[in-house]
Design a protein around this motif. Sequence first.
Motif, short mmCIF file in Angstrom:
data_model
loop_
_atom_site.label_atom_id
_atom_site.label_comp_id
_atom_site.label_asym_id
_atom_site.label_seq_id
_atom_site.Cartn_x
_atom_site.Cartn_y
_atom_site.Cartn_z
N GLU A 1 -1.04 -3.01 8.19
CA GLU A 1 -2.43 -3.42 8.00
C GLU A 1 -3.39 -2.42 8.65
OE1 GLU A 1 -2.44 -7.34 9.63
OE2 GLU A 1 -1.02 -8.11 8.15
N ALA A 2 -3.03 -1.94 9.84
CA ALA A 2 -3.87 -0.95 10.52
C ALA A 2 -3.92 0.35 9.74
CB ALA A 2 -3.34 -0.71 11.93
N MET A 3 -2.78 0.75 9.19
CA MET A 3 -2.73 1.97 8.39
C MET A 3 -3.63 1.86 7.17
SD MET A 3 0.64 3.98 6.83
CE MET A 3 1.55 2.46 6.73
N ALA A 4 -3.56 0.73 6.48
CA ALA A 4 -4.38 0.55 5.28
C ALA A 4 -5.87 0.56 5.62
CB ALA A 4 -4.01 -0.77 4.60
N LYS A 5 -6.25 -0.11 6.69
CA LYS A 5 -7.67 -0.15 7.08
C LYS A 5 -8.17 1.24 7.48
CE LYS A 5 -7.39 -4.95 8.66
NZ LYS A 5 -7.33 -5.86 9.84
N ARG A 6 -7.34 1.98 8.21
CA ARG A 6 -7.72 3.33 8.62
C ARG A 6 -7.86 4.24 7.40
NH1 ARG A 6 -9.93 6.18 12.93
NH2 ARG A 6 -8.99 8.25 13.08
N ALA A 7 -6.93 4.13 6.47
CA ALA A 7 -6.97 4.97 5.28
C ALA A 7 -8.21 4.70 4.44
CB ALA A 7 -5.70 4.74 4.44
N ARG B 1 -0.99 6.69 -0.07
CA ARG B 1 -0.67 5.52 -0.88
C ARG B 1 0.84 5.29 -0.93
NH1 ARG B 1 -4.74 6.17 -6.13
NH2 ARG B 1 -6.68 5.59 -5.03
N GLN B 2 1.60 6.38 -1.03
CA GLN B 2 3.05 6.26 -1.06
C GLN B 2 3.58 5.69 0.26
OE1 GLN B 2 4.89 9.95 -2.25
NE2 GLN B 2 3.49 10.19 -3.99
N VAL C 1 1.98 3.70 2.31
CA VAL C 1 1.65 2.28 2.33
C VAL C 1 2.61 1.50 1.45
CG1 VAL C 1 -0.10 0.57 1.65
CG2 VAL C 1 -0.79 2.63 2.89
N ALA C 2 2.90 2.03 0.25
CA ALA C 2 3.80 1.34 -0.67
C ALA C 2 5.22 1.24 -0.09
CB ALA C 2 3.84 2.07 -2.01
N ARG C 3 5.72 2.36 0.44
CA ARG C 3 7.06 2.34 1.04
C ARG C 3 7.12 1.33 2.19
NH1 ARG C 3 6.71 8.18 0.66
NH2 ARG C 3 8.07 8.95 -1.00
N SER C 4 6.09 1.34 2.99
CA SER C 4 6.09 0.43 4.15
C SER C 4 6.10 -1.02 3.71
CB SER C 4 4.86 0.72 5.02
OG SER C 4 4.90 2.04 5.53
N PHE C 5 5.30 -1.34 2.70
CA PHE C 5 5.30 -2.71 2.19
C PHE C 5 6.69 -3.09 1.70
CE2 PHE C 5 5.25 -5.37 -1.63
CZ PHE C 5 4.73 -6.54 -1.12
N CYS C 6 7.33 -2.23 0.93
CA CYS C 6 8.66 -2.53 0.39
C CYS C 6 9.68 -2.74 1.51
CB CYS C 6 9.14 -1.41 -0.52
SG CYS C 6 8.18 -1.21 -2.05
N GLU C 7 9.63 -1.86 2.50
CA GLU C 7 10.61 -1.93 3.59
C GLU C 7 10.42 -3.18 4.44
OE1 GLU C 7 10.82 2.93 3.72
OE2 GLU C 7 9.81 1.84 5.34
N ILE C 8 9.16 -3.55 4.68
CA ILE C 8 8.89 -4.77 5.45
C ILE C 8 9.38 -6.00 4.69
CG2 ILE C 8 7.07 -6.27 6.37
CD1 ILE C 8 5.47 -3.69 6.95
N GLU C 9 9.10 -6.05 3.41
CA GLU C 9 9.54 -7.20 2.60
C GLU C 9 11.06 -7.32 2.59
OE1 GLU C 9 7.82 -9.74 0.88
OE2 GLU C 9 6.30 -9.00 2.26
N MET C 10 11.76 -6.20 2.45
CA MET C 10 13.22 -6.24 2.45
C MET C 10 13.76 -6.74 3.79
SD MET C 10 14.47 -2.92 0.24
CE MET C 10 13.46 -1.70 1.07
N ALA C 11 13.18 -6.22 4.88
CA ALA C 11 13.63 -6.64 6.21
C ALA C 11 13.31 -8.11 6.46
CB ALA C 11 12.99 -5.77 7.28
N ARG C 12 12.16 -8.54 6.02
CA ARG C 12 11.77 -9.95 6.20
C ARG C 12 12.75 -10.87 5.46
NH1 ARG C 12 6.62 -9.73 4.64
NH2 ARG C 12 5.70 -9.70 6.74
N LEU C 13 13.10 -10.52 4.25
CA LEU C 13 14.03 -11.35 3.48
C LEU C 13 15.41 -11.36 4.10
CD1 LEU C 13 12.96 -10.38 -0.15
CD2 LEU C 13 12.57 -12.57 1.00
#
Length: 407
Positions: free
Chosen positions: A278-284, A301-302, A304-316
């Motif tokens: 979230e901090a990365m997106a706001k700063r960008a 953007r890449q 941010v996208a990679r980070s979202f995917c990796e967080i979702e996988m780890a959360r699941l």
Amino acid sequence: MDFEHSAKVRELVARLEHFMAEHVYPIEAELHAWNNDPANLWKPWPGMDAIKAKARAAGLWNLFLPHEYGEFSPGLTNLEYAPLAEIMGRSPHASEFFNCSAPDTGNMEVLAKYGTPEQQERWLKPLLAGDIRSVYMMTEPQVASSDATNISTSIVRDGDEYVINGVKWWISGIMDPRAELLLVMGKSNPEGPRHQQHSTIIVPRDTPGVRVVRNMRVFSNWNSPGGESEVALENVRVPASNLMLGEGRGFEIAQGRLGPGRIHHSMRSIGQAQRSLEAMAKRAESRVAFGKKLSEQGSVRQDVARSFCEIEMARLLTLKAADAMDKYGNKVAADLIAAIKIVAPQMAQTVADRAIQVHGGMGVCDDTSVSEAFTLNRYLRIADGPDEVHMNQLGRLKIKQYTQAYP
């Protein structure tokens, strides 16, 4: 498994998020400044008890202890606790406000699971009330402590007492003046089978012979008020009744303690990663370089996208591990617990590193949470068992499973 949170959990999530916004995020800078002021070394932040009292009054207290512990538990499952731990993990010190911080959580679960009624009355109840703090003493400088069977501190019976001798290090929390309980793992049966040589024993902090040899910095930080220390145990004598569960049961206790602790760490790592994203997106979105916003750069953007995917996988994966613990027990879920312990800290470190890069110079100072998220998770990849140990154990387990299942 059902990925939809129950009404009870949704309500707890809403209350916890509100509490964090009202009482935790606003004091982060003050708490950080206090802990890093040399004048306050080994002194708890003065505002801690007031916020803990508010958390307890709000019913956000001891949320970690699973429902099978009856009167000691708030009634949540590991799966129900997971999103709550993630929210707490967003702020490095938040877990303590809710009496859900390590090493107390693991020690409370040990006492709830293995303690005698007398041990629970003397130690567990004050811990559950937040009146005292505690320490777990396993790691030693002379041996590779990631293999718990290497632990060499001696625990020797002498009449109605046990005598303890050895040196421990990376002992978290022992400098905190509120730490009154030490749980010590040592070798009591050196001639016994490999996994039945060790015991766990209760040592009050003020017992003669407990000596802090030195305080140890983590990435140049003292981690006050609890610290990380090397501790000598020199002819430490405690009553025989302080032994937990029985001689030779220490490895069993350690395994029972570390499983839940590892998944709790992973849950918090996901919270740190999410906040870094979230901090990365706001700063960008707010920063302009070379004529356009950073958020318009393809590489950002890449990331941010990679980070979202990796967080979702780890959360699941975390939710799956928590669900397996609830349904089948920690032993059966050991492969998933090991998997998330490998995945979550590395993921959080990587996401925080990307956030640091997007923030530029600001990312490596204390103006944001991302630098602390990076160092916390890099440390976690060592502190709760090196990645290589978990991968070795998981790999061995899966080779055996797959060769038997698919000859």
